[in-house]
Write a protein that holds these residues in place. Structure first.
Motif, PDB file in Angstrom:
ATOM      1  N   ARG A   1       0.830  -1.201   0.000  1.00 60.80           N
ATOM      2  CA  ARG A   1       0.000   0.000   0.000  1.00 60.80           C
ATOM      3  C   ARG A   1       0.856   1.239   0.000  1.00 60.80           C
ATOM      4  NH1 ARG A   1      -2.984   2.746   4.086  1.00 60.80           N
ATOM      5  NH2 ARG A   1      -1.956   1.381   5.583  1.00 60.80           N
ATOM      6  N   ALA A   2       0.559   2.168  -0.952  1.00 57.62           N
ATOM      7  CA  ALA A   2       1.334   3.430  -1.035  1.00 57.62           C
ATOM      8  C   ALA A   2       0.975   4.358   0.104  1.00 57.62           C
ATOM      9  CB  ALA A   2       1.073   4.126  -2.381  1.00 57.62           C
ATOM     10  N   VAL A   3       1.934   5.120   0.583  1.00 53.77           N
ATOM     11  CA  VAL A   3       1.737   6.083   1.682  1.00 53.77           C
ATOM     12  C   VAL A   3       1.796   7.481   1.108  1.00 53.77           C
ATOM     13  CG1 VAL A   3       2.582   6.928   3.892  1.00 53.77           C
ATOM     14  CG2 VAL A   3       2.776   4.503   3.295  1.00 53.77           C
ATOM     15  N   SER A   4       0.733   8.271   1.358  1.00 52.76           N
ATOM     16  CA  SER A   4       0.704   9.646   0.812  1.00 52.76           C
ATOM     17  C   SER A   4       1.736  10.509   1.515  1.00 52.76           C
ATOM     18  CB  SER A   4      -0.682  10.264   0.978  1.00 52.76           C
ATOM     19  OG  SER A   4      -0.948  10.459   2.350  1.00 52.76           O
ATOM     20  N   ALA A   5       2.070  11.653   0.829  1.00 55.45           N
ATOM     21  CA  ALA A   5       3.074  12.566   1.399  1.00 55.45           C
ATOM     22  C   ALA A   5       2.615  13.165   2.698  1.00 55.45           C
ATOM     23  CB  ALA A   5       3.420  13.658   0.379  1.00 55.45           C
ATOM     24  N   TRP A   6       1.284  13.388   2.823  1.00 54.71           N
ATOM     25  CA  TRP A   6       0.769  14.029   4.038  1.00 54.71           C
ATOM     26  C   TRP A   6       0.692  13.039   5.203  1.00 54.71           C
ATOM     27  CZ3 TRP A   6       0.817  18.966   4.251  1.00 54.71           C
ATOM     28  CH2 TRP A   6       0.708  19.718   3.050  1.00 54.71           C
ATOM     29  N   GLN A   7       0.730  11.759   4.848  1.00 53.56           N
ATOM     30  CA  GLN A   7       0.685  10.758   5.907  1.00 53.56           C
ATOM     31  C   GLN A   7       2.075  10.327   6.357  1.00 53.56           C
ATOM     32  OE1 GLN A   7      -1.642   7.809   3.867  1.00 53.56           O
ATOM     33  NE2 GLN A   7      -3.545   8.471   4.885  1.00 53.56           N
ATOM     34  N   ALA A   8       3.054  10.874   5.651  1.00 51.73           N
ATOM     35  CA  ALA A   8       4.424  10.482   5.986  1.00 51.73           C
ATOM     36  C   ALA A   8       4.838  11.057   7.332  1.00 51.73           C
ATOM     37  CB  ALA A   8       5.390  10.938   4.893  1.00 51.73           C
ATOM     38  N   GLY A   9       5.770  10.492   7.919  1.00 57.02           N
ATOM     39  CA  GLY A   9       6.228  10.927   9.213  1.00 57.02           C
ATOM     40  C   GLY A   9       7.144  12.106   9.127  1.00 57.02           C
ATOM     41  N   PRO A  10       7.763  12.510  10.209  1.00 57.90           N
ATOM     42  CA  PRO A  10       8.688  13.634  10.266  1.00 57.90           C
ATOM     43  C   PRO A  10       9.824  13.426   9.273  1.00 57.90           C
ATOM     44  CG  PRO A  10       8.112  12.926  12.478  1.00 57.90           C
ATOM     45  CD  PRO A  10       7.550  11.895  11.567  1.00 57.90           C
ATOM     46  N   GLY A  11      10.175  14.529   8.648  1.00 57.70           N
ATOM     47  CA  GLY A  11      11.251  14.491   7.653  1.00 57.70           C
ATOM     48  C   GLY A  11      10.766  14.202   6.269  1.00 57.70           C
ATOM     49  N   SER A  12       9.483  13.887   6.115  1.00 60.14           N
ATOM     50  CA  SER A  12       8.943  13.616   4.781  1.00 60.14           C
ATOM     51  C   SER A  12       8.742  14.896   4.009  1.00 60.14           C
ATOM     52  CB  SER A  12       7.621  12.850   4.913  1.00 60.14           C
ATOM     53  OG  SER A  12       6.649  13.688   5.494  1.00 60.14           O
ATOM     54  N   TRP A  13       8.511  14.771   2.667  1.00 59.62           N
ATOM     55  CA  TRP A  13       8.324  15.957   1.793  1.00 59.62           C
ATOM     56  C   TRP A  13       7.077  16.737   2.158  1.00 59.62           C
ATOM     57  CZ3 TRP A  13       4.352  17.198  -1.507  1.00 59.62           C
ATOM     58  CH2 TRP A  13       4.586  18.301  -2.364  1.00 59.62           C
ATOM     59  N   GLY A  14       5.988  16.084   2.537  1.00 57.67           N
ATOM     60  CA  GLY A  14       4.730  16.760   2.873  1.00 57.67           C
ATOM     61  C   GLY A  14       4.873  17.640   4.092  1.00 57.67           C
ATOM     62  N   SER A  15       5.556  17.166   5.061  1.00 62.52           N
ATOM     63  CA  SER A  15       5.741  17.967   6.270  1.00 62.52           C
ATOM     64  C   SER A  15       6.567  19.210   5.982  1.00 62.52           C
ATOM     65  CB  SER A  15       6.419  17.101   7.342  1.00 62.52           C
ATOM     66  OG  SER A  15       6.668  17.875   8.502  1.00 62.52           O
ATOM     67  N   GLU A  16       7.582  19.053   5.176  1.00 60.41           N
ATOM     68  CA  GLU A  16       8.415  20.203   4.844  1.00 60.41           C
ATOM     69  C   GLU A  16       7.631  21.245   4.043  1.00 60.41           C
ATOM     70  OE1 GLU A  16      11.838  18.862   2.870  1.00 60.41           O
ATOM     71  OE2 GLU A  16      12.723  17.884   4.634  1.00 60.41           O
ATOM     72  N   ALA A  17       6.808  20.795   3.098  1.00 55.27           N
ATOM     73  CA  ALA A  17       6.013  21.733   2.293  1.00 55.27           C
ATOM     74  C   ALA A  17       5.045  22.500   3.180  1.00 55.27           C
ATOM     75  CB  ALA A  17       5.251  20.970   1.205  1.00 55.27           C
ATOM     76  N   TRP A  18       4.421  21.816   4.096  1.00 54.37           N
ATOM     77  CA  TRP A  18       3.502  22.510   5.019  1.00 54.37           C
ATOM     78  C   TRP A  18       4.227  23.554   5.841  1.00 54.37           C
ATOM     79  CZ3 TRP A  18       3.302  23.076  10.255  1.00 54.37           C
ATOM     80  CH2 TRP A  18       2.116  23.626  10.772  1.00 54.37           C
ATOM     81  N   TRP A  19       5.425  23.199   6.295  1.00 54.99           N
ATOM     82  CA  TRP A  19       6.194  24.133   7.135  1.00 54.99           C
ATOM     83  C   TRP A  19       6.607  25.374   6.360  1.00 54.99           C
ATOM     84  CZ3 TRP A  19      10.898  26.470   7.275  1.00 54.99           C
ATOM     85  CH2 TRP A  19      11.276  27.046   8.487  1.00 54.99           C
ATOM     86  N   TRP A  20       7.078  25.128   5.115  1.00 55.29           N
ATOM     87  CA  TRP A  20       7.471  26.287   4.297  1.00 55.29           C
ATOM     88  C   TRP A  20       6.278  27.166   3.947  1.00 55.29           C
ATOM     89  CZ3 TRP A  20      12.055  28.034   4.171  1.00 55.29           C
ATOM     90  CH2 TRP A  20      13.153  27.217   4.291  1.00 55.29           C
ATOM     91  N   SER A  21       5.125  26.584   3.712  1.00 57.22           N
ATOM     92  CA  SER A  21       3.926  27.368   3.432  1.00 57.22           C
ATOM     93  C   SER A  21       3.544  28.219   4.634  1.00 57.22           C
ATOM     94  CB  SER A  21       2.756  26.439   3.057  1.00 57.22           C
ATOM     95  OG  SER A  21       3.051  25.711   1.893  1.00 57.22           O
ATOM     96  N   TRP A  22       3.584  27.603   5.775  1.00 59.08           N
ATOM     97  CA  TRP A  22       3.265  28.353   7.005  1.00 59.08           C
ATOM     98  C   TRP A  22       4.269  29.471   7.244  1.00 59.08           C
ATOM     99  CZ3 TRP A  22       5.844  29.203  11.584  1.00 59.08           C
ATOM    100  CH2 TRP A  22       5.077  29.776  12.618  1.00 59.08           C
ATOM    101  N   ALA A  23       5.539  29.221   7.002  1.00 62.60           N
ATOM    102  CA  ALA A  23       6.573  30.260   7.198  1.00 62.60           C
ATOM    103  C   ALA A  23       6.396  31.414   6.220  1.00 62.60           C
ATOM    104  CB  ALA A  23       7.956  29.630   7.039  1.00 62.60           C
TER     105      ALA A  23
END
Length: 330
Positions: free
Chosen positions: A2-24
């Motif tokens: 089963r594939a894991v989405s970027a937003w479901q990835a844990g810390p250090g994943s691409w989705g988390s970084e994108a969210w952080w940069w958007s918020w910044a």
């Protein structure tokens, strides 16, 4: 698997970084906007404080202040402020002009009434106290009477100046024959002109129609002729002409008096200004110019060669009545 989405990835994943940069980025943009708004507010506050200080200056009597601002939000307010201050400046200028005029009026009355009144009282006192011989009493009384008439004429002239605006506003402007009214005025001066052997040349058309009250025409005509007879030193000839110039009638009163100094010429129409040694209250020409401008014309003066002055009065020409031919010489 089963594939894991970027937003479901844990810390250090691409989705988390994108969210952080958007918020910044959003936080940085909001901070910049807040800083810009604060800077704009500070600039606006400084401009409004400056405007308040200028308002205090204007309220304190300084009507020469002006407010110029680069802030676009304040420019309409600045334009209204400047218009208001300009209006206040005009009102203050007119108030000062009227105050100066009032002081000149009072000073002129005090001076011009005291002299003949003192003379009248002095001659009468001499007669009443028996300080003169019986055969001299009549001459003293005649002199007192002449000084009394001079005093009355001076009072009449001051009263005329004080009521000038009211008189012009109250009088109607009927259609009159300017040439005929001027002839009636000039007849009054023929005895004085003949007695002084003055060469009088009159050139008036049969008809010259204008819209003006006949009393105003008479006042201006009398003032100009009296001015020549009383103030033109060395006068030997007087030329009076009335001619049409386009849509105007032009009256010229020219004398051959002695040359007039520049400082006297420039002050001829200034109220209460007189040439040293000249009689009168210094109001005749000022009144005449005021009246000329009131009916839409003007009164000017120019030097003549080789000597003398030429006064010119303009009247707007009235249109011929129905069935009446146009008259007047160009």
């Amino acid at each position: 698997m089963r594939a894991v989405s970027a937003w479901q990835a844990g810390p250090g994943s691409w989705g988390s970084e994108a969210w952080w940069w958007s918020w910044a980025a959003l936080t940085l943009a909001m901070t910049l906007l807040a800083a810009l708004a604060f800077h704009w507010w500070l600039g606006l506050r400084r401009e409004l404080d400056r405007l308040a200080r200028l308002l205090d200056e204007a309220q304190g009597g300084n009507v020469r202040v002006r407010f110029h601002s680069r802030a676009w939000a304040v420019r309409p307010l600045a334009e209204r402020f400047n218009r208001l201050v300009r209006t206040l400046h005009d009102i203050e200028t007119e108030r000062r002009r009227e105050e100066t005029r009032r002081r000149q009026f009072v000073a002129a009355i005090s001076h011009d009434l005291r002299t003949p009144l003192t003379a009248v009282l002095g001659y009468l006192e001499a007669v009443l106290t028996g300080a003169v011989e019986a055969q001299e009493e009549r001459r003293y009384l005649e002199t007192a009477y002449a000084k009394g008439k001079e005093l009355r004429d001076t009072l009449d002239r001051f009263f005329e100046w004080a009521r000038l605006d009211l008189d012009v506003a109250d009088l109607p402007a009927p259609r009159i024959n300017l040439a005929e009214r001027l002839r009636q005025v000039l007849i009054e001066f023929y005895p004085a002109v003949h007695e002084r052997a003055i060469d009088l040349e009159v050139d008036l058309p049969e008809e010259a129609w204008v819209y003006c009250h006949p009393d105003l025409v008479a006042r201006v005509g009398r003032n100009l002729v009296q001015n020549a007879l009383q103030h033109a030193r060395g006068l030997s000839s007087l030329e009076i002409s009335l001619r049409r110039d386009g849509d105007q009638w032009v009256l010229k009163v020219a004398d051959d008096g002695d040359p007039v100094p520049d400082e006297v010429l420039t002050a001829l129409f200034t109220p209460f200004q007189r040439r040293p040694g000249s009689p009168g209250a210094g109001l005749g020409l000022a009144i005449s110019r005021h009246l000329a401008r009131a009916w839409g014309g003007d009164l000017t003066v120019a030097r003549r060669e080789p000597r003398g002055l030429e006064f010119t009065v303009h009247w707007p020409r009235a249109q011929p009545a129905p069935g009446e031919p146009a008259s007047g010489r160009p």
